[in-house]
Design an enzyme around this catalytic site. Structure first.
Site, PDB file in Angstrom:
ATOM      1  N   CYS A 172       0.801  -1.229   0.000  1.00 28.05           N
ATOM      2  CA  CYS A 172       0.000   0.000   0.000  1.00 28.05           C
ATOM      3  C   CYS A 172       0.834   1.280   0.000  1.00 28.05           C
ATOM      4  O   CYS A 172       0.271   2.376  -0.040  1.00 28.05           O
ATOM      5  CB  CYS A 172      -0.930  -0.005   1.204  1.00 28.05           C
ATOM      6  SG  CYS A 172      -1.856  -1.531   1.374  1.00 28.05           S
ATOM      7  N   HIS A 304      -3.526   7.453   6.173  1.00 24.71           N
ATOM      8  CA  HIS A 304      -3.616   6.154   5.514  1.00 24.71           C
ATOM      9  C   HIS A 304      -5.013   5.582   5.742  1.00 24.71           C
ATOM     10  O   HIS A 304      -5.632   5.065   4.814  1.00 24.71           O
ATOM     11  CB  HIS A 304      -2.528   5.217   6.034  1.00 24.71           C
ATOM     12  CG  HIS A 304      -2.445   3.936   5.283  1.00 24.71           C
ATOM     13  ND1 HIS A 304      -2.257   3.883   3.925  1.00 24.71           N
ATOM     14  CD2 HIS A 304      -2.541   2.638   5.699  1.00 24.71           C
ATOM     15  CE1 HIS A 304      -2.226   2.620   3.528  1.00 24.71           C
ATOM     16  NE2 HIS A 304      -2.405   1.847   4.581  1.00 24.71           N
ATOM     17  N   GLU A 315      -2.412   4.646  13.755  1.00 24.30           N
ATOM     18  CA  GLU A 315      -2.075   5.898  13.058  1.00 24.30           C
ATOM     19  C   GLU A 315      -2.429   7.111  13.909  1.00 24.30           C
ATOM     20  O   GLU A 315      -1.677   8.096  13.939  1.00 24.30           O
ATOM     21  CB  GLU A 315      -2.793   5.965  11.712  1.00 24.30           C
ATOM     22  CG  GLU A 315      -2.360   7.162  10.882  1.00 24.30           C
ATOM     23  CD  GLU A 315      -2.847   7.131   9.445  1.00 24.30           C
ATOM     24  OE1 GLU A 315      -2.346   7.929   8.631  1.00 24.30           O
ATOM     25  OE2 GLU A 315      -3.731   6.298   9.123  1.00 24.30           O
ATOM     26  N   LYS A 336     -10.065   7.235   1.734  1.00 26.15           N
ATOM     27  CA  LYS A 336     -10.439   5.845   1.439  1.00 26.15           C
ATOM     28  C   LYS A 336     -11.891   5.579   1.832  1.00 26.15           C
ATOM     29  O   LYS A 336     -12.477   4.600   1.370  1.00 26.15           O
ATOM     30  CB  LYS A 336      -9.500   4.880   2.158  1.00 26.15           C
ATOM     31  CG  LYS A 336      -8.072   4.869   1.609  1.00 26.15           C
ATOM     32  CD  LYS A 336      -7.205   3.851   2.324  1.00 26.15           C
ATOM     33  CE  LYS A 336      -5.776   3.823   1.761  1.00 26.15           C
ATOM     34  NZ  LYS A 336      -4.997   5.020   2.103  1.00 26.15           N
ATOM     35  N   HIS A 341     -10.009   1.143  -0.611  1.00 24.33           N
ATOM     36  CA  HIS A 341      -8.558   1.049  -0.474  1.00 24.33           C
ATOM     37  C   HIS A 341      -7.958   0.545  -1.787  1.00 24.33           C
ATOM     38  O   HIS A 341      -7.998  -0.656  -2.078  1.00 24.33           O
ATOM     39  CB  HIS A 341      -8.215   0.094   0.663  1.00 24.33           C
ATOM     40  CG  HIS A 341      -6.763   0.097   1.055  1.00 24.33           C
ATOM     41  ND1 HIS A 341      -5.795   0.775   0.338  1.00 24.33           N
ATOM     42  CD2 HIS A 341      -6.109  -0.501   2.090  1.00 24.33           C
ATOM     43  CE1 HIS A 341      -4.617   0.580   0.910  1.00 24.33           C
ATOM     44  NE2 HIS A 341      -4.786  -0.181   1.977  1.00 24.33           N
ATOM     45  N   PHE A 400       1.375  -3.262   4.487  1.00 27.14           N
ATOM     46  CA  PHE A 400       1.703  -4.572   5.033  1.00 27.14           C
ATOM     47  C   PHE A 400       3.219  -4.772   4.983  1.00 27.14           C
ATOM     48  O   PHE A 400       3.889  -4.361   4.041  1.00 27.14           O
ATOM     49  CB  PHE A 400       1.045  -5.683   4.211  1.00 27.14           C
ATOM     50  CG  PHE A 400      -0.389  -5.958   4.576  1.00 27.14           C
ATOM     51  CD1 PHE A 400      -0.875  -5.734   5.847  1.00 27.14           C
ATOM     52  CD2 PHE A 400      -1.264  -6.473   3.625  1.00 27.14           C
ATOM     53  CE1 PHE A 400      -2.187  -6.004   6.177  1.00 27.14           C
ATOM     54  CE2 PHE A 400      -2.588  -6.758   3.938  1.00 27.14           C
ATOM     55  CZ  PHE A 400      -3.048  -6.515   5.214  1.00 27.14           C
TER      56      PHE A 400
END
Length: 414
Positions: A172, A304, A315, A336, A341, A400
């Site tokens: 990502c 994010h 976050e 998002k 996403h 990830f």
């Protein structure tokens, strides 16, 4: 024009997007202003035994219409869907930049367009042909379609780019890493111009099964920072920027949209799935240091914000650690909530969002945020965007594997 350390300054002169809420930047921005949600019921392939049946899919995209004027790249019409999105977004960005390609010295240009997954639609269709329909062979262009660097190659061919041309792959954070690499090449005089970003199209039966097995997808919707959030929603699309050295842009009288004033990168080096606070902290701090800005200089942060329980809380805590008392004054949103996403493409789409924010002095909302999680207690611009004077905007991408990348955008230099 160079910074105090001798590195050249890098500006944005063009941008393009393909998203579930708009197939170009003007439509995308208008949809954000409306708070439009791109999450819909899955369609276009056999759903069979899928439990998760929603996604943010791109509909009504016609490559024959959108890419019909391509001249140098003879195979783009036969490419994978992710390459179509990349080509369309790059084309929009190039047109806005006003650059004539190939540039005078094509070896002084770069094309870095990444993808977290490459041609997964082609993979699935080919395997269905071989193993379910018992066909003896796949399409002759199957190999070219699936390669993760195909999108960058298609775009590079069309625009005659002979300098560094390749893909990044960091889940990502893919697009954000691609943009940061382009910035670095321009700063250090490797190239003068770069087309940078990422593209993703992974929504098919096999991918949905794989994500479903990881238990991170929501069956209901993408609700970042909300108490009701229960997973992310897969999206698709592309986001691309044309960036140049300031002197190159000024010499040709370009309309400069924004300056990329800083970037930061880090790795958690701890866990493939569960995020850590230290890595995101360091990426944000490094971006601020690179930009020579204080935390209080940032007015807007594009989070994010994936809508998973762990990521959103993590976050939030990372932002608090980096921004201190200023965290409560930051306008923050997860777009998002509208686009889903889009995996590796997310950072490119969100970079374009930040450029628009700096230009328009309007910040997009986090939709679906009716009841915030008490652990996510910052200003996440719930449901309705707002007018706000923004000089500097930060964009976070945390992937990830603990792969973190952050960009900071500022106003066009005078």
């Amino acid at each position: 024009m160079a910074n105090a350390n001798g590195a050249r300054r890098v500006v944005v002169t063009g941008m393009g997007v393909v998203t579930p809420i708009g197939l170009n930047v003007p439509d995308f921005w208008a949809s954000m202003q409306e708070g439009k949600c791109g999450v819909t019921a899955l369609e276009g392939f056999p759903l069979e035994d899928l439990k998760i049946r929603i996604a943010a899919q791109i509909k009504d995209f016609d490559p024959k219409q959108r890419l019909r004027h391509f001249q140098r790249d003879k195979l783009v019409m036969h490419a994978d869907r992710y390459s179509w999105f990349a080509a369309a977004s790059a084309d929009e960005a190039v047109k806005q930049s006003g650059l004539e390609f190939p540039i005078a010295n094509p070896y002084r240009s770069a094309c870095i367009i990444g993808s977290g997954a490459g041609g997964l639609v082609t993979f699935e269709n080919s395997y269905r042909s071989l193993f379910i329909e018992n066909k003896r062979a796949t399409h002759p262009l199957t190999l070219l379609r699936i390669i993760g660097s195909s999108a960058s190659a298609h775009v590079g061919i069309e625009f005659g780019i002979k300098g560094p041309t390749f893909a990044t792959c960091s889940a990502c954070s893919t697009a954000t890493h691609a943009i940061a690499l382009g910035v670095d090449y321009i700063r250090n005089n490797v190239v003068d111009v770069a087309i940078v970003g990422a593209s993703e199209s992974v929504i098919n039966y096999g991918t949905m099964k794989a994500w479903q097995a990881l238990h991170v997808l929501s069956p209901e919707g993408c609700f970042p920072f909300a108490k009701k959030r229960n997973g992310t929603v897969l999206g698709e699309g592309a986001g691309t920027l044309v960036i140049e050295s300031l002197e190159h842009a000024q010499a040709r009288g370009a309309n400069i949209l924004a300056e990329i004033v800083g970037y930061g990168m880090s790795s958690d080096a701890k866990d493939m799935v569960n995020p850590d606070i230290e890595g995101p902290n360091e990426a944000m701090r490094r971006a601020l240091d690179d930009a020579k800005l204080a935390p209080s200089d940032i007015q807007y942060l594009n989070a994010h914000g994936t809508a998973t329980t762990i990521n959103d809380a993590n976050e939030t805590n990372a932002i608090k650690a980096v921004f201190g008392n200023h965290a409560k004054n930051l306008a923050i949103s997860s777009t998002k909530s509208m686009t889903g996403h889009p995996l590796g493409a997310g950072g490119g789409i969100e970079a374009a969002t930040c450029v628009k924010v700096v230009n328009e002095n309007w910040v997009p909302p986090t939709i679906g945020l009716d009841d915030p999680d008490p652990d996510c207690d910052l200003d996440y611009i719930p449901n309705v965007g707002r007018n706000l004077d923004v000089t500097y905007a930060m964009s976070n991408s945390f992937a990830f594997g603990g792969l973190n990348a952050v960009l900071i955008f500022g106003p066009a230099p005078n």
